[in-house]
Design a protein around this motif. Structure first.
Motif, short mmCIF file in Angstrom:
data_model
loop_
_atom_site.label_atom_id
_atom_site.label_comp_id
_atom_site.label_asym_id
_atom_site.label_seq_id
_atom_site.Cartn_x
_atom_site.Cartn_y
_atom_site.Cartn_z
N SER A 114 3.92 15.64 -1.75
CA SER A 114 3.95 14.80 -2.94
C SER A 114 5.08 13.80 -2.80
O SER A 114 6.03 14.01 -2.04
CB SER A 114 4.13 15.64 -4.21
OG SER A 114 5.36 16.34 -4.17
N ALA A 115 4.97 12.70 -3.52
CA ALA A 115 5.99 11.66 -3.47
C ALA A 115 5.87 10.82 -4.74
O ALA A 115 4.83 10.81 -5.41
CB ALA A 115 5.83 10.78 -2.23
N ALA A 175 1.75 -3.51 -3.25
CA ALA A 175 2.79 -3.13 -2.30
C ALA A 175 3.35 -1.74 -2.64
O ALA A 175 3.61 -0.93 -1.74
CB ALA A 175 3.91 -4.16 -2.31
N ALA A 176 3.53 -1.44 -3.93
CA ALA A 176 4.06 -0.14 -4.32
C ALA A 176 3.08 0.98 -3.98
O ALA A 176 3.48 2.03 -3.48
CB ALA A 176 4.38 -0.15 -5.81
N LEU A 177 1.80 0.75 -4.24
CA LEU A 177 0.80 1.76 -3.94
C LEU A 177 0.66 1.97 -2.44
O LEU A 177 0.54 3.11 -1.96
CB LEU A 177 -0.54 1.37 -4.55
CG LEU A 177 -0.63 1.42 -6.07
CD1 LEU A 177 -1.91 0.74 -6.55
CD2 LEU A 177 -0.58 2.86 -6.57
N TYR A 178 0.69 0.89 -1.69
CA TYR A 178 0.60 0.97 -0.23
C TYR A 178 1.78 1.76 0.33
O TYR A 178 1.62 2.64 1.19
CB TYR A 178 0.56 -0.44 0.36
CG TYR A 178 0.49 -0.50 1.87
CD1 TYR A 178 -0.72 -0.41 2.53
CD2 TYR A 178 1.65 -0.70 2.63
CE1 TYR A 178 -0.79 -0.50 3.92
CE2 TYR A 178 1.59 -0.78 4.01
CZ TYR A 178 0.37 -0.68 4.65
OH TYR A 178 0.31 -0.76 6.02
N GLY A 179 2.99 1.46 -0.16
CA GLY A 179 4.17 2.18 0.30
C GLY A 179 4.12 3.65 -0.05
O GLY A 179 4.54 4.50 0.75
N LEU A 180 3.60 3.97 -1.23
CA LEU A 180 3.48 5.37 -1.63
C LEU A 180 2.49 6.11 -0.75
O LEU A 180 2.75 7.24 -0.30
CB LEU A 180 3.06 5.45 -3.09
CG LEU A 180 2.91 6.86 -3.68
CD1 LEU A 180 4.23 7.62 -3.62
CD2 LEU A 180 2.40 6.79 -5.11
N THR A 181 1.35 5.49 -0.47
CA THR A 181 0.36 6.12 0.40
C THR A 181 0.92 6.34 1.80
O THR A 181 0.70 7.39 2.41
CB THR A 181 -0.92 5.27 0.47
OG1 THR A 181 -1.47 5.13 -0.83
CG2 THR A 181 -1.95 5.91 1.39
N LYS A 182 1.65 5.36 2.31
CA LYS A 182 2.24 5.50 3.65
C LYS A 182 3.23 6.67 3.68
O LYS A 182 3.25 7.45 4.64
CB LYS A 182 2.94 4.21 4.07
CG LYS A 182 3.49 4.26 5.50
CD LYS A 182 4.14 2.95 5.88
CE LYS A 182 4.55 2.98 7.36
NZ LYS A 182 5.43 4.12 7.70
N GLN A 183 4.03 6.80 2.64
CA GLN A 183 4.98 7.92 2.60
C GLN A 183 4.25 9.25 2.55
O GLN A 183 4.61 10.20 3.26
CB GLN A 183 5.89 7.78 1.37
CG GLN A 183 6.93 8.88 1.26
CD GLN A 183 7.84 8.71 0.05
OE1 GLN A 183 7.83 7.67 -0.61
NE2 GLN A 183 8.62 9.73 -0.23
N LEU A 184 3.20 9.33 1.74
CA LEU A 184 2.41 10.56 1.66
C LEU A 184 1.78 10.89 3.01
O LEU A 184 1.77 12.05 3.43
CB LEU A 184 1.32 10.42 0.60
CG LEU A 184 1.78 10.42 -0.86
CD1 LEU A 184 0.63 9.96 -1.77
CD2 LEU A 184 2.26 11.80 -1.28
#
Length: 245
Positions: A130-131, A147-156
């Motif tokens: 989770s993140a 950009a925020a959603l893309y960054g969150l998906t990449k972190q996950l």
């Protein structure tokens, strides 16, 4: 009056010369550079059990790298069958993203089930990550939410690749195969890897050599009866490893 007229024209001219910011680039999230996780089964299925709620469908549609699509693509590439008798199923149970009180929160869960042809020997592993991060302000630029959603998906996804490998090595060590032996790995993948045929945890190193994680650290050998050599190395960010950045 003339001065006001001139100033108005100047403002209009400057406004006409300004241009919107260029669109942001969101390359596909590709994890083909990571080593495969080879299960000793002949038949392997990757399925999706996650159904987003009506409230999250619109939010997920703004993500340049939809979590479910990205996760399924990674699993189809990384988790492969060796051809040995047996069956395996990799199931996406969760790939959600939601916004609550100005915070974007995402979670992913993947189950791995394996069984011998007679069903007498089975194995199971589950990886969950989770993140979260702050959501853009409502009046932010149009691309900020993407950009925020893309960054969150990449972190996950980065975390899932580490967690999935760790959980499979920890709970399915007897079902994993990666060595120079014929049929032990997928076609075209380098054989004769170090570690006596055991899958070795590796840092998430992006193409071009930019490492996103530290080199794994050995942990004490398992007790008698515990999972075997696949547990001797753990990925970064988990017990015995180093934090993934």
């Amino acid at each position: 009056m003339k001065l006001w007229h001139f100033s108005s024209l100047a403002v209009l001219a400057l406004a006409g010369c300004s241009s919107p910011p260029p669109p942001q680039n969101f390359p596909p999230l590709d994890y083909s550079y990571l080593p495969p996780l080879v299960l000793k089964v002949a038949n392997l299925s990757v399925v999706n059990n996650y159904v987003p709620s009506a409230e999250t469908v619109a939010l997920l549609a703004q993500d340049p790298a939809p979590p479910t699509t990205t996760l399924l693509a990674m699993l189809n590439h990384r988790v492969v069958a060796s051809g040995a008798p047996g069956t395996g199923t990799v199931t996406v149970q969760n790939a959600s993203v939601q916004e609550i009180d100005g915070t974007l929160t995402g979670a992913m869960t993947v189950d791995v089930n394996v069984a011998s042809p007679d069903g007498l020997s089975t194995g199971y592993a589950e990886a969950t990550v989770s993140a979260s991060r702050s959501a853009p302000d409502p009046d932010a630029a149009p691309g900020d939410m993407e950009a925020a959603l893309y960054g969150l998906t990449k972190q996950l996804m980065d975390d899932m690749n580490v967690q999935l490998q760790y959980q499979m090595q920890h709970n399915l060590s007897g079902w994993l195969s990666w060595s120079g032996a014929a049929g032990a790995g997928p076609a075209g993948y380098p054989t004769g890897a170090a570690g006596g045929g055991a899958i070795q945890a590796t840092p998430l190193t992006a193409p071009g050599g930019a490492a996103t994680g530290a080199v794994p650290v050995p942990v004490p050998a398992p007790a008698v009866g515990a999972p075997g050599p696949g547990d001797n190395l753990v990925p970064p960010g988990y017990p015995g490893g180093q934090q993934l950045h």
